[in-house]
Design an enzyme around this catalytic site. Structure first.
Site, PDB file in Angstrom:
ATOM      1  N   SER A 266       6.207  -0.821   3.678  1.00 35.60           N
ATOM      2  CA  SER A 266       5.761  -2.144   4.138  1.00 35.60           C
ATOM      3  C   SER A 266       6.261  -2.461   5.546  1.00 35.60           C
ATOM      4  O   SER A 266       7.301  -1.986   5.978  1.00 35.60           O
ATOM      5  CB  SER A 266       6.286  -3.167   3.136  1.00 35.60           C
ATOM      6  OG  SER A 266       6.726  -4.317   3.778  1.00 35.60           O
ATOM      7  N   LYS A 267       5.487  -3.302   6.213  1.00 36.87           N
ATOM      8  CA  LYS A 267       5.900  -3.709   7.551  1.00 36.87           C
ATOM      9  C   LYS A 267       6.430  -5.133   7.500  1.00 36.87           C
ATOM     10  O   LYS A 267       6.785  -5.699   8.519  1.00 36.87           O
ATOM     11  CB  LYS A 267       4.684  -3.644   8.489  1.00 36.87           C
ATOM     12  CG  LYS A 267       4.411  -2.245   9.014  1.00 36.87           C
ATOM     13  CD  LYS A 267       3.796  -2.331  10.394  1.00 36.87           C
ATOM     14  CE  LYS A 267       4.123  -1.193  11.274  1.00 36.87           C
ATOM     15  NZ  LYS A 267       3.571   0.039  11.155  1.00 36.87           N
ATOM     16  N   ARG A 268       6.442  -5.710   6.286  1.00 33.69           N
ATOM     17  CA  ARG A 268       6.895  -7.096   6.187  1.00 33.69           C
ATOM     18  C   ARG A 268       8.387  -7.176   6.472  1.00 33.69           C
ATOM     19  O   ARG A 268       9.187  -6.481   5.868  1.00 33.69           O
ATOM     20  CB  ARG A 268       6.596  -7.651   4.799  1.00 33.69           C
ATOM     21  CG  ARG A 268       5.127  -7.899   4.556  1.00 33.69           C
ATOM     22  CD  ARG A 268       4.867  -9.130   3.704  1.00 33.69           C
ATOM     23  NE  ARG A 268       5.916  -9.376   2.732  1.00 33.69           N
ATOM     24  CZ  ARG A 268       5.879  -8.957   1.476  1.00 33.69           C
ATOM     25  NH1 ARG A 268       4.872  -8.241   1.048  1.00 33.69           N
ATOM     26  NH2 ARG A 268       6.855  -9.248   0.639  1.00 33.69           N
TER      27      ARG A 268
END
Ligand code: GLU
Length: 515
Positions: A266-268
Site C-alpha cells: 500500500s501507498k497509504r
C-alpha cells in the site's frame, strides 16, 4: 584490487514522510557502501529530487533528514541539519535538485545542439487528440515525432514567436537497448518501445529522468540501487547515458515490497510511513532489522541483527529477485523481542509519552525525572512495577496504555456477567468472591507468599477457575492479564478489596434484577 570507491545515493522525492520501501532502499545503499570487497569503503549521498514543483511539501526535506538520523543511517554527502537550518556537505553539491536547474538546462541544450534531442512545440490539445486516436486504434500512447524533424529555421521562427516548448530525447529507432542489472541479469528492450521522452518541461524544469541521470553522472555514482518500480525507467536512462556519451553506473533494482496477499504494498501513509511506525512505538532497531530482511537474507537462519552486524553480513549477492512480503506479524514479533531486551528503566522511559498520550499519567518532564523529587521517584518506581508486568506482552510501546489502563482508573469498567467463570454461576461467583475478600482481610501480611498461599487454599477448596477468574476480572475488567496476584500486589490490599467488593455489588444487583 580496484581502487575505485563505491559511491551510492539515496534520491528521494520529498513527499513529507519516508515510505518503508524508501527506508529499505537507503538501508541497502548504506550497507553496501560499507562493503569493501575489492573496493575501498564507499560514500553514501543523500540527494533531494524536488523537481516536481506541484508535489512540494514544506518541511519535507528536514523531516527526512531527521528520520534518517533517528534510524541511525549516516551519509557523508548531501543536505544535513545544523539546528533547524539545512546545510550541505560534499564536493559534488548542491545536493538539492531545485538548486541545480541551470545545469540540467545547459546539458539538455547540449543534446539539442548535437542533434540528440529536439524542441517540441506541440500543444497539449494536440497531444490529447493524439492519445485519443492511439487509444481508439489500440496503439500504445506515444509521441508521434512530429517536431523531431523541424528545420533549424522552423525552430528559430517558433522560438521567436515565443511558442511554448519542451525538449524531447530523439530516441534512436530500432535499436536494442541492453543493460546488466546485478539482481535481474541482462535486461533487453527494443528502442521502438520507448517514447521520445520529455527531458525539459515547458516551465524550464527538468523531468525526473534528465535530472536523475545528470546527477548520478556528475556525482560519480558507481551503483544505482533503487526499487524495482524504477526498472522500466532504466532503458530511458541508458539511452540518456548513451546520448551524453557517459558510462552507465551498475544497476541494482531491489525486489518489490508486497502485502501478505502478494498485492503491491500500500501507498497509504498510515500503513507504510516510517514516522507512523515510530509513533506507534516500533523501535528504530527493530524497524531496521525487519526492513533489512525484506529481500535479503543471510547465509544462515539468523534473524536478529543490529546495524553493525548487518554491515558485516550484508551482501547484494544475497538479495532476491522475487517480491518480498511485508509481514506485519513478523514486525510485531521482532519489536516485541527488542522490547523484552530493554532494561525496565529504559522501557519505562520509553513508555512515559504513551501513558501521557493516553492521559493515564500527567506530564512527567525529563527534568523532573532527573531531579530527585521523592514524589516523582515513587511514581516512577510504581510505574516500573506495572510496566515490568507487561514487558513480555507488548508488541509496540503504544500497547502499554491499552493493556494497563485498569491500574490508573478508580474502578475498571466491565459487565457483571464477565465475572462468572464458564463452569460456574452467579450465586457461586458471589460466594467465591466473598471468600477471597475474607481471606485477604485475614492476611497478616499482604505479600506474594501469603497471597499465593491463601489463594491456593481457596483454589483447592473450590476450583482454580472459580477463584482466579472472578479475581482477575474484578481487578482488571479483562479476560486476559498478567497474573492477578501480581496485579493485587501493585494495587495494594485496600484497592484490591475495594475492587472485589465492587464486583460483589455488581453481581448482587444482577441477582436482584433476575428475581
Ligand atoms: N526520486 C526518485 C524517488 O523518489 C528516485 C529514484 C531513483 O533512485 O532513481 O524514488
Amino acid at each position: 584490487m580496484s581502487n575505485k570507491k563505491i559511491r551510492v545515493r539515496f534520491a528521494p522525492s520529498p513527499t513529507g514522510w519516508l515510505h518503508v520501501g524508501g527506508l529499505r532502499t537507503v538501508l541497502y545503499n548504506f550497507l553496501f557502501s560499507h562493503q569493501s570487497i575489492g573496493w575501498q569503503k564507499g560514500t553514501l549521498i543523500l540527494r533531494i529530487e524536488d523537481t516536481d514543483r506541484q508535489r512540494l511539501v514544506p518541511g519535507a526535506t528536514k523531516n527526512l533528514i531527521k528520520v534518517l538520523h533517528q534510524m541511525g543511517i549516516k551519509y557523508q554527502e548531501g543536505p544535513f541539519l545544523s539546528g533547524e537550518k539545512i546545510i550541505q556537505k560534499g564536493k559534488f553539491g548542491p545536493y538539492i535538485q531545485s538548486m541545480r536547474v541551470m545545469t540540467y538546462r545547459n546539458l539538455a541544450q547540449k543534446l539539442v545542439d548535437e542533434g540528440k534531442a529536439y524542441y517540441c512545440f506541440c500543444s497539449s490539445e494536440r497531444l490529447i487528440q493524439l492519445r485519443k486516436e492511439q487509444q481508439t486504434n489500440k496503439l500504445p500512447p506515444r509521441y508521434d515525432g512530429r517536431c523531431r524533424h523541424l528545420t533549424k529555421q522552423q525552430v528559430k521562427d517558433n522560438l521567436a514567436k515565443h511558442l511554448p516548448y519542451v525538449i524531447r530525447l530523439a530516441v534512436p529507432r530500432r535499436q536494442e537497448i541492453k543493460f546488466h542489472d546485478l539482481i535481474h541479469g541482462i535486461v533487453s528492450i527494443n528502442s521502438q518501445d520507448i517514447d521520445d521522452q520529455i527531458l525539459l518541461k515547458s516551465d524550464g524544469w527538468p523531468t525526473y529522468h534528465l535530472a536523475n541521470v545528470i546527477d548520478d553522472h556528475l556525482m560519480k555514482i558507481t551503483h544505482v540501487i533503487r526499487g524495482e518500480e524504477w526498472l522500466p525507467s532504466t532503458p530511458k536512462h541508458v539511452l540518456l547515458y548513451q546520448a551524453f556519451g557517459w558510462q552507465s553506473p551498475q544497476w541494482v533494482h531491489l525486489p518489490l515490497l508486497l502485502n501478505a496477499d502478494r498485492s503491491k504494498l500500500s501507498k497509504r501513509q498510515g500503513d507504510v510511513a516510517v514516522e507512523d511506525f515510530l509513533a506507534k512505538g516500533y523501535l528504530p532497531t527493530s524497524l531496521i532489522n525487519f526492513v533489512a530482511l525484506l529481500g535479503w537474507h543471510p547465509k544462515n537462519d539468523q534473524e536478529i541483527f543490529n546495524l553493525s552486524e548487518l554491515t558485516k553480513q550484508f551482501s547484494l549477492k544475497r538479495v532476491q529477485k522475487a517480491g518480498a512480503i511485508f509481514d506485519q506479524e513478523k514486525l510485531d514479533w521482532m519489536n516485541g523481542r527488542y522490547l523484552k531486551q530493554l532494561s525496565i528503566k529504559q522501557l519505562t522511559k520509553l513508555c512515559l509519552p504513551y501513558l501521557q498520550q493516553d492521559k493515564l499519567i500527567g506530564i512527567i518532564s525529563k527534568q523532573k525525572i532527573k531531579i530527585i523529587a521523592t514524589q516523582e521517584i515513587k511514581k516512577i518506581l510504581w510505574l516500573q512495577k506495572i510496566i515490568v508486568l507487561f514487558q513480555e506482552r507488548i508488541k509496540k510501546l503504544s500497547d502499554i496504555g491499552l493493556l494497563n489502563k485498569f491500574f490508573f482508573v478508580n474502578q475498571p469498567d466491565y459487565s457483571p456477567e464477565l465475572l462468572i467463570w464458564k463452569k460456574s454461576d452467579l450465586s457461586h461467583t458471589i460466594v467465591c468472591l466473598n471468600k477471597i475478600i475474607q481471606s485477604l482481610i485475614n492476611l497478616k501480611c499482604f505479600n506474594q507468599q501469603h497471597l499465593n498461599l491463601a489463594l491456593k487454599v481457596l483454589g483447592k477448596q473450590y476450583s482454580n477457575g472459580e477463584i482466579f477468574w472472578p479475581l482477575r476480572v474484578a481487578l482488571t475488567g479483562m479476560r486476559q492479564s498478567p497474573p492477578p496476584t501480581d496485579i493485587a500486589l501493585i494495587l495494594g490490599k485496600d484497592k484490591t478489596i475495594t475492587r472485589l467488593r465492587e464486583a460483589v455489588q455488581k453481581l448482587n444487583l444482577n441477582l436482584h434484577k433476575n428475581k
